[in-house]
Design a protein around this motif. Sequence first.
Motif, PDB file in Angstrom:
ATOM      1  N   GLU A 240       0.832  -1.213   0.000  1.00 15.76           N
ATOM      2  CA  GLU A 240       0.000   0.000   0.000  1.00 15.76           C
ATOM      3  C   GLU A 240       0.866   1.264   0.000  1.00 15.76           C
ATOM      4  OE1 GLU A 240      -3.457   0.394   2.296  1.00 15.76           O
ATOM      5  OE2 GLU A 240      -3.933  -1.746   2.333  1.00 15.76           O
ATOM      6  N   HIS A 244       0.548   4.267  -2.709  1.00 14.44           N
ATOM      7  CA  HIS A 244       0.250   5.668  -2.361  1.00 14.44           C
ATOM      8  C   HIS A 244       1.380   6.615  -2.734  1.00 14.44           C
ATOM      9  CE1 HIS A 244      -3.606   5.471  -0.228  1.00 14.44           C
ATOM     10  NE2 HIS A 244      -3.217   4.253   0.184  1.00 14.44           N
ATOM     11  N   THR A 245       2.632   6.133  -2.719  1.00 18.79           N
ATOM     12  CA  THR A 245       3.779   7.028  -2.976  1.00 18.79           C
ATOM     13  C   THR A 245       4.298   6.943  -4.407  1.00 18.79           C
ATOM     14  OG1 THR A 245       5.379   5.360  -2.270  1.00 18.79           O
ATOM     15  CG2 THR A 245       4.510   6.854  -0.572  1.00 18.79           C
ATOM     16  N   THR A 285       0.551  11.905   1.920  1.00 22.27           N
ATOM     17  CA  THR A 285      -0.883  12.157   2.109  1.00 22.27           C
ATOM     18  C   THR A 285      -1.317  11.606   3.471  1.00 22.27           C
ATOM     19  OG1 THR A 285      -1.467  10.042   1.113  1.00 22.27           O
ATOM     20  CG2 THR A 285      -1.199  11.926  -0.380  1.00 22.27           C
ATOM     21  N   GLN A 287      -3.326   9.305   4.030  1.00 19.47           N
ATOM     22  CA  GLN A 287      -3.359   7.847   3.930  1.00 19.47           C
ATOM     23  C   GLN A 287      -1.958   7.244   4.073  1.00 19.47           C
ATOM     24  OE1 GLN A 287      -4.826  10.013   1.940  1.00 19.47           O
ATOM     25  NE2 GLN A 287      -7.011   9.501   1.855  1.00 19.47           N
ATOM     26  N   ALA A 288      -0.968   7.885   3.464  1.00 19.28           N
ATOM     27  CA  ALA A 288       0.411   7.399   3.584  1.00 19.28           C
ATOM     28  C   ALA A 288       0.894   7.537   5.023  1.00 19.28           C
ATOM     29  CB  ALA A 288       1.325   8.168   2.635  1.00 19.28           C
ATOM     30  N   SER A 390      -4.442   9.356  -3.479  1.00 21.11           N
ATOM     31  CA  SER A 390      -4.692   8.573  -2.268  1.00 21.11           C
ATOM     32  C   SER A 390      -6.183   8.476  -1.976  1.00 21.11           C
ATOM     33  CB  SER A 390      -3.962   9.189  -1.068  1.00 21.11           C
ATOM     34  OG  SER A 390      -2.598   8.834  -1.065  1.00 21.11           O
ATOM     35  N   ILE A 393      -7.585   5.936  -4.285  1.00 22.91           N
ATOM     36  CA  ILE A 393      -7.298   4.583  -3.801  1.00 22.91           C
ATOM     37  C   ILE A 393      -8.274   4.226  -2.686  1.00 22.91           C
ATOM     38  CG2 ILE A 393      -5.586   3.128  -2.617  1.00 22.91           C
ATOM     39  CD1 ILE A 393      -3.399   4.853  -3.974  1.00 22.91           C
ATOM     40  N   GLU A 394      -8.534   5.189  -1.791  1.00 23.20           N
ATOM     41  CA  GLU A 394      -9.434   4.948  -0.663  1.00 23.20           C
ATOM     42  C   GLU A 394     -10.856   4.665  -1.149  1.00 23.20           C
ATOM     43  OE1 GLU A 394     -10.630   7.022   3.609  1.00 23.20           O
ATOM     44  OE2 GLU A 394      -9.179   7.960   2.261  1.00 23.20           O
ATOM     45  N   GLY A 404      -4.339   2.353   4.653  1.00 26.40           N
ATOM     46  CA  GLY A 404      -4.284   3.789   4.435  1.00 26.40           C
ATOM     47  C   GLY A 404      -5.660   4.430   4.344  1.00 26.40           C
TER      48      GLY A 404
END
Length: 417
Positions: A240, A244-245, A285, A287-288, A390, A393-394, A404
């Motif tokens: 993950e 995210h990165t 972010t 989430q990260a 992010s 992704i969520e 995240g």
Amino acid sequence: MAKTTTPLTDVEIRNAKPKDKEYNLSDGRGLALRIKNTGSKVWIFNYQQPYTKKRTNLGFGNYPEVSLAQARLKRDEARQLLTQDIDPKDHRESQVAERTAELNNTLEKLAEQWLDIKRPSITEGHANSTWNSLALHVFPSLGGYPVSKLTAQKVIAVLRPIAAKGNLETVKRLCQRLNEIMIYAVNTGVIQHNPLAGIGKAFSAPKKQNAPTIKPEELPALMRSISRASIKFVTRCLIEWQLHTLARPSEAAGAKWDEIDFDQKLWIIPAERMKKRRTHSVPLTPQALAILEELKPISGHREHIFPADRNPRSHMNAQTANMALKRMGYENKLVAHGLRALGSTTLNEQGFDHDLIEAALAHVDKNEVRAAYNRSDYIKRRTTMMEWWSEHIEKCATNVTAIGGGSRRKVFDSIIK
């Protein structure tokens, strides 16, 4: 009248006894057997050096290890050199030096020197991968060969079985690396020319293949697979984190806590860990950052964010995420590096600035003039873009326990550790 020397016989040599002082038994034409008071018998060749005209001795070894016939052969060879104004002692020393140089300049030793010089311009992972490929495929057969004795035929014979298995990309890289080593040998004066310059042409060129990835619309299914996979918690965090990165697998796996600037919400990857040897800043972010919070109890007291299972003082292998994706059913469909392509495709489809996306991927502009005017990291604009990514992704992980997921409950205890 010149004195005539009667040639020695084996019987005479065997019967020669030591005296208080060493003495010589002459065989003629400069060859003599020196009998030492210790009882040892040594062959010597007395000659006049070219140019200086000084007389000197050259040893041919001990009797009986060197027989009378062998000593005479050595004498004749030395006299032949003298007819060409070559000092036999200098000739022997040059041969010894040449042989010593050959032993010291084997392919493996030159490869080690070459890689040491190359290391500052490549990542540690790439250096290790380079060495491991040579150690696996080349050194067992050719590592002990002096580079001066290497031929295209010898190397091609070693690489052909690899090509026969269809590993043409491996063959291509080995050819490139071997050529670089030989060019290094030329540049350092070890050899005069590179005999391996054209070996790559002896094999079919590999078909160019991009890293397997999935389509943007398949991201929800991926998030669902990640949440249900029977994988270690840290491995799931690593996947993950890469997502995210948009970092490369080796950069993500080797991430360190001291690279994280929590105040600025940045992950600052030093140049020595980057493929292009340039410091890279990644906006983090929410989430990260949530992933990091989950990992603090596990590795916050260690150097690496994603510690290796067997050796927590080191970091996870860059291939760990790939193996996990394979077990999740994504073999030949998606690899860890393909997560970058997934992100790039999605962001491009959403109309984000191409320069921002390339900067996020740490790609270097090939246009040097253009690159000179685009030195900015676009951090603020990239932060906005990465926050959208992010959040996307969520959303794709709705009803999925993503680590995240800022608005969803934490799932630390529900995941296989």
